[in-house]
Motif scaffolding. Structure first.
Motif, PDB file in Angstrom:
ATOM      1  N   PHE A  19       0.834  -1.189   0.000  1.00  0.00           N
ATOM      2  CA  PHE A  19       0.000   0.000   0.000  1.00  0.00           C
ATOM      3  C   PHE A  19       0.876   1.249   0.000  1.00  0.00           C
ATOM      4  O   PHE A  19       1.850   1.350   0.744  1.00  0.00           O
ATOM      5  CB  PHE A  19      -0.903  -0.007   1.228  1.00  0.00           C
ATOM      6  N   LEU A  20       0.554   2.205  -0.861  1.00  0.00           N
ATOM      7  CA  LEU A  20       1.325   3.439  -1.030  1.00  0.00           C
ATOM      8  C   LEU A  20       2.778   3.163  -1.394  1.00  0.00           C
ATOM      9  O   LEU A  20       3.668   3.933  -1.089  1.00  0.00           O
ATOM     10  CB  LEU A  20       1.280   4.306   0.241  1.00  0.00           C
ATOM     11  N   ILE A  59      -7.049  -2.334  -3.803  1.00  0.00           N
ATOM     12  CA  ILE A  59      -6.789  -1.139  -2.997  1.00  0.00           C
ATOM     13  C   ILE A  59      -5.300  -0.806  -3.045  1.00  0.00           C
ATOM     14  O   ILE A  59      -4.910   0.360  -3.218  1.00  0.00           O
ATOM     15  CB  ILE A  59      -7.255  -1.342  -1.543  1.00  0.00           C
ATOM     16  N   ARG A  60      -4.457  -1.811  -2.919  1.00  0.00           N
ATOM     17  CA  ARG A  60      -3.015  -1.578  -3.027  1.00  0.00           C
ATOM     18  C   ARG A  60      -2.650  -1.020  -4.399  1.00  0.00           C
ATOM     19  O   ARG A  60      -1.869  -0.067  -4.519  1.00  0.00           O
ATOM     20  CB  ARG A  60      -2.251  -2.883  -2.796  1.00  0.00           C
ATOM     21  N   SER A  63      -3.683   2.519  -4.900  1.00  0.00           N
ATOM     22  CA  SER A  63      -3.000   3.453  -3.992  1.00  0.00           C
ATOM     23  C   SER A  63      -1.772   4.093  -4.615  1.00  0.00           C
ATOM     24  O   SER A  63      -1.263   5.089  -4.092  1.00  0.00           O
ATOM     25  CB  SER A  63      -2.610   2.746  -2.689  1.00  0.00           C
ATOM     26  N   THR A  64      -1.291   3.561  -5.736  1.00  0.00           N
ATOM     27  CA  THR A  64      -0.164   4.218  -6.412  1.00  0.00           C
ATOM     28  C   THR A  64      -0.544   5.620  -6.871  1.00  0.00           C
ATOM     29  O   THR A  64       0.329   6.481  -7.029  1.00  0.00           O
ATOM     30  CB  THR A  64       0.302   3.398  -7.627  1.00  0.00           C
ATOM     31  N   LEU A  66      -1.963   7.695  -5.078  1.00  0.00           N
ATOM     32  CA  LEU A  66      -1.829   8.547  -3.901  1.00  0.00           C
ATOM     33  C   LEU A  66      -0.394   8.626  -3.405  1.00  0.00           C
ATOM     34  O   LEU A  66      -0.067   9.495  -2.597  1.00  0.00           O
ATOM     35  CB  LEU A  66      -2.713   8.013  -2.764  1.00  0.00           C
ATOM     36  N   ALA A  67       0.453   7.720  -3.877  1.00  0.00           N
ATOM     37  CA  ALA A  67       1.792   7.582  -3.293  1.00  0.00           C
ATOM     38  C   ALA A  67       2.722   8.725  -3.649  1.00  0.00           C
ATOM     39  O   ALA A  67       3.693   8.995  -2.937  1.00  0.00           O
ATOM     40  CB  ALA A  67       2.413   6.258  -3.734  1.00  0.00           C
ATOM     41  N   ARG A  72       0.030  15.338   1.638  1.00  0.00           N
ATOM     42  CA  ARG A  72      -1.309  14.957   1.213  1.00  0.00           C
ATOM     43  C   ARG A  72      -2.325  16.043   1.548  1.00  0.00           C
ATOM     44  O   ARG A  72      -2.438  16.465   2.700  1.00  0.00           O
ATOM     45  CB  ARG A  72      -1.698  13.640   1.888  1.00  0.00           C
ATOM     46  N   ALA A 290      -8.861   3.400  -0.917  1.00  0.00           N
ATOM     47  CA  ALA A 290      -7.456   3.735  -0.682  1.00  0.00           C
ATOM     48  C   ALA A 290      -7.322   5.118  -0.064  1.00  0.00           C
ATOM     49  O   ALA A 290      -6.482   5.343   0.828  1.00  0.00           O
ATOM     50  CB  ALA A 290      -6.674   3.654  -1.995  1.00  0.00           C
ATOM     51  N   THR A 291      -8.144   6.065  -0.512  1.00  0.00           N
ATOM     52  CA  THR A 291      -8.075   7.430   0.019  1.00  0.00           C
ATOM     53  C   THR A 291      -8.575   7.479   1.452  1.00  0.00           C
ATOM     54  O   THR A 291      -7.980   8.142   2.314  1.00  0.00           O
ATOM     55  CB  THR A 291      -8.890   8.380  -0.870  1.00  0.00           C
ATOM     56  N   LEU A 294      -5.870   6.114   3.638  1.00  0.00           N
ATOM     57  CA  LEU A 294      -4.813   7.089   3.896  1.00  0.00           C
ATOM     58  C   LEU A 294      -5.240   8.077   4.977  1.00  0.00           C
ATOM     59  O   LEU A 294      -4.442   8.423   5.862  1.00  0.00           O
ATOM     60  CB  LEU A 294      -4.463   7.812   2.596  1.00  0.00           C
TER      61      LEU A 294
END
Length: 303
Positions: A19-20, A59-60, A63-64, A66-67, A72, A290-291, A294
């Motif tokens: 994740f991320l 979800i993982r 999540s890219t 958001l990474a 954020r 995913a958001t 985070l």
């Protein structure tokens, strides 16, 4: 013609994909992590459309998106610089054996909690919350539940393994106290006699964020809190990729603002469940999950 350098540059690739883009650590118990992410690819307790076993992986993957952002929005810092966050991959259990999943998830969670780690867990269907509550209650005692969902999940007419019965079972086992627990977004049948405070879907849409957050804070009191977010709390227009969608849910924007408002509460465990990517459109459900995940990580920052 170019030639290849025999010395491989490890800085060019990630060690593994979590994740991320966080490091995958398959022995999380002895790590120096503050937060451990675990996927539970389980959907054998589903009453509607199956497929949430694929939720953790998607979800993982999403999540890219958001990474890349170090600060954020609307935060002014990178949570990865404040907390050591690792992803330990997915729980391994004997497929087709519901009780084996229950036993192994509770054992995994118990070991992490006793090692001083906090957990963020990706489902899988919502039944996974029950063994997680058992593990957390062993450490923290009776918990307050903050529950986002379209369904109350307090139904007494299900089987032993049913994603609609966890919060009927949990009070009986002394894991949660309904008097200090609250459910947000419910828009299917529920019984007031169950004892939970319910901000039903219509009211959740009409109330402002401040009033909802204040209701949560007033309800939970001083108890340690378990935060569980069923993605079908969101309206299907924002989260179509789920097994039991119900029209009339809240927006992603409102959900994120409510989660941010919980900062400072004693949240000891968290999960996001019921993402079923096969019914999704353009990955918007996985992106919402995913958001939200985070934002839950930001809740754990104590600085």
């Amino acid at each position: 013609m170019s030639t290849l350098n025999n010395e491989f540059d490890n800085s060019l690739v990630s060690n593994a994909f979590g994740f991320l883009r966080q490091e995958l650590v398959f022995n999380p118990y002895d790590s120096d992590a503050d937060i451990v992410i675990t996927g539970v690819p389980f959907d054998m307790a589903t009453s509607g459309r199956a497929g949430s076993r694929f939720g953790p992986a998607h979800i993982r993957q999403v999540s890219t998106n958001l990474a890349w952002e170090h600060c954020r929005y609307p935060h002014n810092f990178d949570i990865r610089e404040k907390l050591k966050i690792i992803d330990c991959g997915d729980l391994v259990y004997q497929f087709g054996n519901n009780q084996d999943m229950v036993d192994k998830l509770e054992a995994h969670a118990t070991r992490l909690i006793n090692a001083g780690k906090k957990m963020l867990t990706f489902g899988g269907d919502h039944f996974i919350t029950l063994p997680l509550l058992r593990a957390h209650a062993k450490k923290y005692g009776k918990l307050a539940l903050v529950h986002f969902d379209a369904h109350a999940d307090t139904y007494s007419n299900g089987s032993t393994y049913d994603h609609g019965t966890m919060f009927y079972t949990a009070p009986i086992e002394g894991l949660i106290d309904p008097k200090n627990s609250i459910q947000i977004g419910i828009r299917t049948e529920y019984q007031e006699s169950d004892g939970f405070e319910v901000i039903h879907g219509n009211l959740a849409n009409d109330l402002n964020v401040h009033d909802i957050v204040q209701s949560i804070k007033d309800r939970v009191g001083s108890r340690p809190i378990y935060l569980t977010f069923d993605i079908d709390c969101l309206d299907p227009s924002a989260a179509p990729g789920t097994g039991t969608p119900v029209c009339g849910g809240i927006t992603t924007d409102k959900a994120l603002k409510i989660i941010r408002g919980l900062y400072g509460l004693n949240i000891v465990g968290m999960d996001i469940v019921e993402v079923a990517p096969c019914y999704d459109v353009s990955d918007i459900t996985s992106l919402a999950a995913a958001t939200l995940a985070l934002e839950m990580l930001y809740l754990q920052n104590k600085a």
